[in-house]
Motif scaffolding. Sequence first.
Motif, PDB file in Angstrom:
ATOM      1  N   LEU A 102       2.743  -9.577  -1.791  1.00  0.00           N
ATOM      2  CA  LEU A 102       2.470 -10.796  -1.034  1.00  0.00           C
ATOM      3  C   LEU A 102       1.063 -11.259  -1.370  1.00  0.00           C
ATOM      4  N   LEU A 103       0.898 -12.558  -1.524  1.00  0.00           N
ATOM      5  CA  LEU A 103      -0.372 -13.132  -1.943  1.00  0.00           C
ATOM      6  C   LEU A 103      -1.085 -13.742  -0.744  1.00  0.00           C
ATOM      7  N   MET A 104      -2.205 -13.117  -0.369  1.00  0.00           N
ATOM      8  CA  MET A 104      -3.016 -13.590   0.747  1.00  0.00           C
ATOM      9  C   MET A 104      -4.484 -13.428   0.383  1.00  0.00           C
ATOM     10  N   HIS A 105      -5.360 -14.040   1.150  1.00  0.00           N
ATOM     11  CA  HIS A 105      -6.793 -13.878   0.941  1.00  0.00           C
ATOM     12  C   HIS A 105      -7.197 -12.451   1.294  1.00  0.00           C
ATOM     13  N   LYS A 106      -8.212 -11.939   0.584  1.00  0.00           N
ATOM     14  CA  LYS A 106      -8.653 -10.561   0.804  1.00  0.00           C
ATOM     15  C   LYS A 106      -9.108 -10.320   2.236  1.00  0.00           C
ATOM     16  N   ALA A 107      -9.776 -11.299   2.819  1.00  0.00           N
ATOM     17  CA  ALA A 107     -10.269 -11.144   4.195  1.00  0.00           C
ATOM     18  C   ALA A 107      -9.103 -10.972   5.163  1.00  0.00           C
ATOM     19  N   GLU A 108      -8.032 -11.753   4.949  1.00  0.00           N
ATOM     20  CA  GLU A 108      -6.854 -11.632   5.816  1.00  0.00           C
ATOM     21  C   GLU A 108      -6.191 -10.264   5.641  1.00  0.00           C
ATOM     22  N   ILE A 109      -6.108  -9.801   4.410  1.00  0.00           N
ATOM     23  CA  ILE A 109      -5.490  -8.496   4.153  1.00  0.00           C
ATOM     24  C   ILE A 109      -6.310  -7.386   4.804  1.00  0.00           C
ATOM     25  N   ARG A 110      -7.646  -7.485   4.696  1.00  0.00           N
ATOM     26  CA  ARG A 110      -8.511  -6.481   5.329  1.00  0.00           C
ATOM     27  C   ARG A 110      -8.334  -6.478   6.842  1.00  0.00           C
ATOM     28  N   LYS A 111      -8.248  -7.665   7.420  1.00  0.00           N
ATOM     29  CA  LYS A 111      -8.057  -7.778   8.876  1.00  0.00           C
ATOM     30  C   LYS A 111      -6.734  -7.132   9.294  1.00  0.00           C
ATOM     31  N   LEU A 112      -5.667  -7.396   8.539  1.00  0.00           N
ATOM     32  CA  LEU A 112      -4.368  -6.790   8.820  1.00  0.00           C
ATOM     33  C   LEU A 112      -4.442  -5.272   8.707  1.00  0.00           C
ATOM     34  N   GLN A 113      -5.102  -4.784   7.665  1.00  0.00           N
ATOM     35  CA  GLN A 113      -5.197  -3.344   7.451  1.00  0.00           C
ATOM     36  C   GLN A 113      -5.955  -2.664   8.591  1.00  0.00           C
ATOM     37  N   GLN A 114      -7.028  -3.284   9.045  1.00  0.00           N
ATOM     38  CA  GLN A 114      -7.794  -2.700  10.144  1.00  0.00           C
ATOM     39  C   GLN A 114      -6.969  -2.647  11.420  1.00  0.00           C
ATOM     40  N   SER A 115      -6.217  -3.698  11.700  1.00  0.00           N
ATOM     41  CA  SER A 115      -5.377  -3.722  12.900  1.00  0.00           C
ATOM     42  C   SER A 115      -4.306  -2.647  12.838  1.00  0.00           C
ATOM     43  N   VAL A 116      -3.712  -2.472  11.677  1.00  0.00           N
ATOM     44  CA  VAL A 116      -2.656  -1.468  11.521  1.00  0.00           C
ATOM     45  C   VAL A 116      -3.231  -0.065  11.708  1.00  0.00           C
ATOM     46  N   MET A 117      -4.409   0.176  11.151  1.00  0.00           N
ATOM     47  CA  MET A 117      -4.996   1.510  11.223  1.00  0.00           C
ATOM     48  C   MET A 117      -5.529   1.840  12.614  1.00  0.00           C
ATOM     49  N   GLN A 118      -6.197   0.887  13.268  1.00  0.00           N
ATOM     50  CA  GLN A 118      -6.852   1.174  14.540  1.00  0.00           C
ATOM     51  C   GLN A 118      -5.929   1.029  15.735  1.00  0.00           C
ATOM     52  N   LYS A 119      -5.179  -0.041  15.792  1.00  0.00           N
ATOM     53  CA  LYS A 119      -4.431  -0.359  17.010  1.00  0.00           C
ATOM     54  C   LYS A 119      -2.953   0.008  16.939  1.00  0.00           C
ATOM     55  N   GLY A 120      -2.483   0.474  15.795  1.00  0.00           N
ATOM     56  CA  GLY A 120      -1.088   0.874  15.692  1.00  0.00           C
ATOM     57  C   GLY A 120      -0.112  -0.269  15.578  1.00  0.00           C
TER      58      GLY A 120
END
Length: 153
Positions: free
Chosen positions: A84-102
Amino acid sequence: MPQEGVKVIAQNRKARHDYFIEETYEAGIELHGTEVKSIRLGQCNLKDCFAVVKDGELFVYGMHVSPYEKGSFSNTDPLRPKRLLMHKAEIRKLQQSVMQKGFSIIPLEIYLKSGRVKAQVALCRGKKLYDKRDDMARRDAQRDIERTFAGRG
């Protein structure tokens, strides 16, 4: 998402039943060979698919794109992971949410926008069984209310 120039190809209705949707994002999809032709014909299935951030890139797993009938050697594996093609900042934000908040990243729909294949992905939190029951009871009550008012009109 009823906008001008948008044609919905496939929806993941089960996702709305199984998850609370917190945020939605639009992403492009990297496709190979005849996958675009197949998707334009509506031969795409989002059931049981999910997205994962891997090495700073977002991949969707379990998205089934049927092989194009008139294609030959250019057809690819129907279940291959698609980037999937998204901006790096958006991908980082998604990754942080997945890792921290489940949270989970779930594709909700595939659509054509101005001739390009796009995916709507959502940051989701899983529903418990009692949440699903509450939603069903709420929908049934709303349907009963609408029936009563429709009968009077």
